[in-house]
Design a protein around this motif. Structure first.
Motif, PDB file in Angstrom:
ATOM      1  N   THR A  40      32.223  33.654  26.618  1.00 47.20           N
ATOM      2  CA  THR A  40      32.777  34.059  27.904  1.00 47.20           C
ATOM      3  C   THR A  40      31.710  33.864  28.962  1.00 47.20           C
ATOM      4  O   THR A  40      30.544  34.208  28.752  1.00 47.20           O
ATOM      5  CB  THR A  40      33.188  35.545  27.869  1.00 47.20           C
ATOM      6  N   ARG A  41      32.098  33.341  30.115  1.00 49.44           N
ATOM      7  CA  ARG A  41      31.126  33.111  31.186  1.00 49.44           C
ATOM      8  C   ARG A  41      31.636  33.714  32.484  1.00 49.44           C
ATOM      9  O   ARG A  41      32.784  33.546  32.859  1.00 49.44           O
ATOM     10  CB  ARG A  41      30.892  31.629  31.383  1.00 49.44           C
ATOM     11  N   THR A  42      30.729  34.404  33.169  1.00 51.59           N
ATOM     12  CA  THR A  42      30.992  34.940  34.496  1.00 51.59           C
ATOM     13  C   THR A  42      29.949  34.372  35.433  1.00 51.59           C
ATOM     14  O   THR A  42      28.751  34.416  35.139  1.00 51.59           O
ATOM     15  CB  THR A  42      30.898  36.483  34.507  1.00 51.59           C
ATOM     16  N   VAL A  43      30.388  33.823  36.545  1.00 47.97           N
ATOM     17  CA  VAL A  43      29.487  33.353  37.594  1.00 47.97           C
ATOM     18  C   VAL A  43      29.836  34.156  38.835  1.00 47.97           C
ATOM     19  O   VAL A  43      31.010  34.283  39.182  1.00 47.97           O
ATOM     20  CB  VAL A  43      29.653  31.844  37.873  1.00 47.97           C
ATOM     21  N   ARG A  44      28.814  34.717  39.482  1.00 48.35           N
ATOM     22  CA  ARG A  44      29.093  35.547  40.652  1.00 48.35           C
ATOM     23  C   ARG A  44      27.906  35.558  41.587  1.00 48.35           C
ATOM     24  O   ARG A  44      26.803  35.225  41.220  1.00 48.35           O
ATOM     25  CB  ARG A  44      29.448  36.959  40.232  1.00 48.35           C
ATOM     26  N   LEU A  45      28.212  35.950  42.801  1.00 52.77           N
ATOM     27  CA  LEU A  45      27.187  36.221  43.800  1.00 52.77           C
ATOM     28  C   LEU A  45      27.089  37.732  43.866  1.00 52.77           C
ATOM     29  O   LEU A  45      28.097  38.410  44.062  1.00 52.77           O
ATOM     30  CB  LEU A  45      27.599  35.652  45.157  1.00 52.77           C
ATOM     31  N   GLU A  46      25.884  38.271  43.627  1.00 53.13           N
ATOM     32  CA  GLU A  46      25.737  39.718  43.595  1.00 53.13           C
ATOM     33  C   GLU A  46      24.371  40.130  44.125  1.00 53.13           C
ATOM     34  O   GLU A  46      23.431  39.344  44.111  1.00 53.13           O
ATOM     35  CB  GLU A  46      25.932  40.262  42.183  1.00 53.13           C
ATOM     36  N   PRO A  47      24.264  41.365  44.600  1.00 48.95           N
ATOM     37  CA  PRO A  47      22.970  41.844  45.087  1.00 48.95           C
ATOM     38  C   PRO A  47      22.075  42.253  43.921  1.00 48.95           C
ATOM     39  O   PRO A  47      22.558  42.737  42.903  1.00 48.95           O
ATOM     40  CB  PRO A  47      23.340  43.071  45.928  1.00 48.95           C
ATOM     41  N   GLN A  48      20.776  42.001  44.065  1.00 51.17           N
ATOM     42  CA  GLN A  48      19.784  42.502  43.121  1.00 51.17           C
ATOM     43  C   GLN A  48      18.653  43.095  43.941  1.00 51.17           C
ATOM     44  O   GLN A  48      18.298  42.551  44.985  1.00 51.17           O
ATOM     45  CB  GLN A  48      19.265  41.401  42.198  1.00 51.17           C
ATOM     46  N   ARG A  49      18.098  44.182  43.454  1.00 48.68           N
ATOM     47  CA  ARG A  49      17.017  44.852  44.166  1.00 48.68           C
ATOM     48  C   ARG A  49      15.681  44.443  43.544  1.00 48.68           C
ATOM     49  O   ARG A  49      15.517  44.498  42.342  1.00 48.68           O
ATOM     50  CB  ARG A  49      17.199  46.372  44.093  1.00 48.68           C
TER      51      ARG A  49
ATOM     52  N   ALA B 119      27.670  39.327  57.798  1.00 47.25           N
ATOM     53  CA  ALA B 119      28.938  39.395  57.065  1.00 47.25           C
ATOM     54  C   ALA B 119      29.002  38.346  55.969  1.00 47.25           C
ATOM     55  O   ALA B 119      29.441  38.642  54.853  1.00 47.25           O
ATOM     56  CB  ALA B 119      30.108  39.241  58.022  1.00 47.25           C
ATOM     57  N   GLY B 120      28.572  37.123  56.245  1.00 46.96           N
ATOM     58  CA  GLY B 120      28.608  36.064  55.239  1.00 46.96           C
ATOM     59  C   GLY B 120      27.713  36.371  54.055  1.00 46.96           C
ATOM     60  O   GLY B 120      28.042  36.052  52.919  1.00 46.96           O
ATOM     61  N   GLU B 121      26.559  37.020  54.290  1.00 45.30           N
ATOM     62  CA  GLU B 121      25.659  37.382  53.212  1.00 45.30           C
ATOM     63  C   GLU B 121      26.238  38.475  52.324  1.00 45.30           C
ATOM     64  O   GLU B 121      25.910  38.573  51.166  1.00 45.30           O
ATOM     65  CB  GLU B 121      24.329  37.869  53.781  1.00 45.30           C
ATOM     66  N   ARG B 122      27.095  39.303  52.874  1.00 47.91           N
ATOM     67  CA  ARG B 122      27.643  40.424  52.107  1.00 47.91           C
ATOM     68  C   ARG B 122      28.882  40.039  51.312  1.00 47.91           C
ATOM     69  O   ARG B 122      29.339  40.803  50.490  1.00 47.91           O
ATOM     70  CB  ARG B 122      27.976  41.577  53.049  1.00 47.91           C
ATOM     71  N   ARG B 123      29.421  38.872  51.581  1.00 43.08           N
ATOM     72  CA  ARG B 123      30.615  38.440  50.874  1.00 43.08           C
ATOM     73  C   ARG B 123      30.274  38.201  49.411  1.00 43.08           C
ATOM     74  O   ARG B 123      29.289  37.565  49.085  1.00 43.08           O
ATOM     75  CB  ARG B 123      31.140  37.157  51.505  1.00 43.08           C
ATOM     76  N   ARG B 124      31.057  38.722  48.525  1.00 41.85           N
ATOM     77  CA  ARG B 124      30.826  38.569  47.097  1.00 41.85           C
ATOM     78  C   ARG B 124      31.975  37.778  46.494  1.00 41.85           C
ATOM     79  O   ARG B 124      33.111  37.885  46.934  1.00 41.85           O
ATOM     80  CB  ARG B 124      30.742  39.935  46.408  1.00 41.85           C
ATOM     81  N   TRP B 125      31.673  37.019  45.466  1.00 43.17           N
ATOM     82  CA  TRP B 125      32.706  36.283  44.764  1.00 43.17           C
ATOM     83  C   TRP B 125      32.372  36.264  43.281  1.00 43.17           C
ATOM     84  O   TRP B 125      31.255  36.553  42.886  1.00 43.17           O
ATOM     85  CB  TRP B 125      32.863  34.863  45.306  1.00 43.17           C
ATOM     86  N   ARG B 126      33.377  35.896  42.476  1.00 39.98           N
ATOM     87  CA  ARG B 126      33.186  35.904  41.035  1.00 39.98           C
ATOM     88  C   ARG B 126      34.194  34.972  40.384  1.00 39.98           C
ATOM     89  O   ARG B 126      35.340  34.894  40.816  1.00 39.98           O
ATOM     90  CB  ARG B 126      33.369  37.334  40.560  1.00 39.98           C
ATOM     91  N   ARG B 127      33.740  34.248  39.358  1.00 41.47           N
ATOM     92  CA  ARG B 127      34.618  33.412  38.539  1.00 41.47           C
ATOM     93  C   ARG B 127      34.370  33.776  37.073  1.00 41.47           C
ATOM     94  O   ARG B 127      33.224  33.905  36.652  1.00 41.47           O
ATOM     95  CB  ARG B 127      34.303  31.930  38.740  1.00 41.47           C
ATOM     96  N   VAL B 128      35.442  33.905  36.313  1.00 44.06           N
ATOM     97  CA  VAL B 128      35.336  34.235  34.895  1.00 44.06           C
ATOM     98  C   VAL B 128      36.102  33.183  34.115  1.00 44.06           C
ATOM     99  O   VAL B 128      37.189  32.763  34.527  1.00 44.06           O
ATOM    100  CB  VAL B 128      35.928  35.635  34.599  1.00 44.06           C
TER     101      VAL B 128
END
Length: 190
Positions: free
Chosen positions: A123-132, A102-111
């Protein structure tokens, strides 16, 4: 970019041999990477493939061994027409499940906005996201995207920095901020 980073020709994504040579040459100069050439090659190949598919004009990769732990990050620069730019809008996220991941799947974002020394407001976006990866594995990455208008043109430059070392988000944010702060436009003379 620092000399320790690999600067990739995105066409290298098509050449397994060129990537393997780069990995072998770097391992020769860095004993901590010796024996890890296949891992280095996979990281380089994944970054070059992502850069090529994004149409990047520039791609660089850092691979370091820090106290026995692999640390990698990449930066790519894409120049896009403003009408092709898709704003970084909120996405519907699935609620985290009750399992151990569950903790690994949590996503967040700051703009927000950032003032880059050589180009001004961006403009800057910082986020945690999945990449394949190219082998199909999905891995969470810390991603920082900085979008800069190209002066005098209907285009934007997108500087995208990423790393799978999400536990080091604060340090990586500082690294990505420092790398992005060096961005400038170079105008070629006719």
């Amino acid at each position: 970019m620092p000399d320790s980073w690999f600067v990739l020709d995105t066409q290298a994504a098509r050449s397994t041999a060129a990537i393997a040579r780069m990995a072998t040459e770097r391992a020769r100069g860095h004993p901590l990477l010796a024996g890890r050439e296949p891992t280095v090659a996979r990281i380089l190949h994944d970054a070059a493939t992502r850069a090529e598919s994004a149409g990047a004009a520039y791609c660089a990769v850092m691979i370091e061994d820090v106290r026995g732990i692999g640390l990698s990050a990449s930066v790519m620069v894409c120049v896009l027409p403003t009408d092709r730019h898709i704003p970084d809008l909120p996405r519907q996220e699935r609620p985290a499940s009750d399992d151990a991941e569950a903790g690994e799947r949590r996503r967040w974002r700051r703009v927000g906005a950032v003032d880059l020394p050589a180009v001004g407001l961006a403009t800057r976006t910082v986020r945690l996201e999945p990449q394949r990866s190219t082998d199909g594995a999905e891995i969470s990455h810390l991603v920082m995207r900085t979008t800069v208008p190209v002066p005098g043109h209907d285009r934007i430059a997108v500087i995208a920095c990423a790393s799978p070392n999400t536990a080091l988000a604060v340090a990586l944010h500082d690294l990505f901020d420092a790398v992005t702060a060096t961005f400038t436009f170079v105008h070629e003379m006719p």
